[in-house]
Design a protein around this motif. Structure first.
Motif, short mmCIF file in Angstrom:
data_model
loop_
_atom_site.label_atom_id
_atom_site.label_comp_id
_atom_site.label_asym_id
_atom_site.label_seq_id
_atom_site.Cartn_x
_atom_site.Cartn_y
_atom_site.Cartn_z
N VAL A 88 29.35 11.72 6.10
CA VAL A 88 28.99 10.34 5.38
C VAL A 88 28.85 9.43 6.74
N THR A 89 28.03 8.71 6.83
CA THR A 89 27.72 7.91 8.09
C THR A 89 28.52 6.62 7.72
N ALA A 90 29.03 5.82 8.54
CA ALA A 90 29.81 4.28 8.08
C ALA A 90 28.89 3.67 7.51
N ALA A 91 27.59 3.77 7.73
CA ALA A 91 26.60 2.90 6.93
C ALA A 91 26.55 3.04 5.40
N LEU A 92 26.47 4.43 5.25
CA LEU A 92 26.50 4.67 3.96
C LEU A 92 27.86 4.47 3.15
N ALA A 93 29.06 4.94 3.97
CA ALA A 93 30.36 4.53 3.23
C ALA A 93 30.35 2.99 3.05
N LYS A 94 29.71 2.05 3.71
CA LYS A 94 29.81 0.77 3.35
C LYS A 94 28.93 0.54 2.25
N GLU A 95 27.72 1.14 2.11
CA GLU A 95 26.93 0.91 1.05
C GLU A 95 27.51 1.30 -0.08
N ILE A 96 28.26 2.59 -0.19
CA ILE A 96 28.96 2.95 -1.37
C ILE A 96 29.83 2.11 -1.91
N GLU A 97 30.78 1.58 -0.82
CA GLU A 97 31.70 0.54 -1.02
C GLU A 97 31.22 -0.75 -1.76
N THR A 98 29.97 -1.29 -1.44
CA THR A 98 29.48 -2.49 -1.83
C THR A 98 29.07 -2.40 -3.27
N LEU A 99 28.27 -0.88 -3.29
CA LEU A 99 28.00 -0.69 -4.77
C LEU A 99 28.95 -0.60 -5.75
N PHE A 100 29.93 0.03 -5.39
CA PHE A 100 31.20 0.11 -6.51
C PHE A 100 31.90 -1.41 -6.54
N GLU A 101 31.96 -2.16 -5.57
CA GLU A 101 32.67 -3.42 -5.70
C GLU A 101 31.80 -4.48 -6.53
N ALA A 102 30.41 -4.13 -6.38
CA ALA A 102 29.65 -5.29 -6.97
C ALA A 102 29.49 -4.74 -8.51
N HIS A 103 30.09 -3.65 -8.87
CA HIS A 103 29.89 -3.40 -10.34
C HIS A 103 31.24 -3.05 -10.96
N GLU A 104 32.26 -3.47 -10.13
CA GLU A 104 33.61 -3.12 -10.66
C GLU A 104 34.11 -1.85 -10.99
N GLY A 105 33.68 -0.96 -9.89
CA GLY A 105 33.92 0.50 -10.02
C GLY A 105 33.03 1.31 -11.05
N SER A 106 31.86 0.73 -11.62
CA SER A 106 31.21 1.34 -12.48
C SER A 106 29.71 1.05 -12.30
N PRO A 107 29.12 1.81 -11.17
CA PRO A 107 27.60 1.55 -10.84
C PRO A 107 26.72 1.64 -12.21
N PRO A 108 25.59 1.00 -12.24
CA PRO A 108 24.69 1.22 -13.43
C PRO A 108 23.88 2.33 -13.27
#
Length: 274
Positions: free
Chosen positions: A95-115
């Motif tokens: 997993v690249t650092a950019a992808l890790a950040k993208e996943i973290e942002t996705l989870f944080e934006a949706h309070e741990g439950s992506p749509p």
């Protein structure tokens, strides 16, 4: 090469699942890049090297199980995971650092439950001796991040793909996973030889006429698809060599399927000797 992900202070409610056997050489880089996940679950199917010790040293939970097939093994992993959200990786994927950040942002934006029920990731191959994919790499995109309550791996020994079980579509993430599928060219040929034997053994019988046609067409079609459309034309001699080996491997698979269907089985041969 894009930097691997670094551990987050706050880990995501996510399980990284990995199936492995004798992956001590490549596994450390994979494990080091997923420190953002709350759980790492590795299913080992009989390693004789240091795979298990390496996994445990990185904090992974290790389960030892016999090999049932690709899809079945990945379904085991998702069933045993602590979290419903799963990121499935192969032991040679980083997993690249950019992808890790993208996943973290996705989870944080949706309070741990992506749509979406699942998210497709870009998987880009890296040649031996290189640290990053070739320019304009376009290998494949598959769902690897998913909610097991709405998606699951197909129960199939060969085709390990996540199937969405609802009417919802999968989302897409932009940043890639770097895939290191072979350590050198001999390893690639050996890997393809073993895999094509496994496919020939597990696959259902095919039409002999279709296989004969594919025997002639498989090599050029797969070579040009890999070299041109997958972007290996931008990989120099390594890209040309990779496309050749892939084309040869697909042809070898056809040869083994034909051989399996046209040669008498061992039991038939024994009957003929009686």
């Amino acid at each position: 090469m894009a930097k691997p992900a670094e551990s987050s202070l706050r880990r995501l409610p996510l399980t990284v699942t990995i199936i492995a056997c004798n992956e001590a050489a490549r596994l450390p880089r994979t494990l080091a890049a997923v420190g953002f996940a709350d759980e790492i679950l590795l299913l080992d199917s009989g390693s004789t090297d240091a795979t298990i010790e390496i996994a445990e040293a990185h904090g992974a939970r290790v389960e030892r199980v016999d090999w049932p097939g690709y899809g079945q093994q990945k379904r085991r992993a998702e069933a045993w995971a602590r979290h419903d959200w799963i990121l499935n990786l192969d032991a040679d994927e980083v997993v690249t650092a950019a992808l890790a950040k993208e996943i973290e942002t996705l989870f944080e934006a949706h309070e741990g439950s992506p749509p979406a029920p699942g998210y497709a990731l870009r998987i880009l191959n890296v040649y031996p001796g290189d640290s990053a994919p070739r320019p304009f790499a376009n290998d494949y995109r598959v769902v690897r991040l998913y909610d097991r309550r709405r998606a699951s791996y197909r129960d199939h020994p060969l085709f390990d793909r996540v199937e969405i079980e609802t009417n919802e579509g999968a989302g897409r993430l932009r940043s890639p996973v770097h895939h290191f599928p072979f350590t050198d060219w001999a390893a690639l040929v050996d890997k393809e030889n073993r895999y094509t034997s496994y496919v020939a053994e597990m696959a259902k019988p095919r039409s002999g006429a279709v296989l004969l046609l594919r025997l002639v067409t498989e090599m050029p079609i797969v070579f040009f698809k890999t070299w041109l459309f997958r972007g290996h034309v931008f990989g120099g001699w390594k890209g040309f060599a990779f496309a050749l080996v892939v084309g040869f491997a697909r042809t070898l698979r056809v040869i083994k399927l034909l051989s399996r269907q046209t040669l008498p089985s061992q039991s038939d041969q024994n009957d003929n000797l009686r």
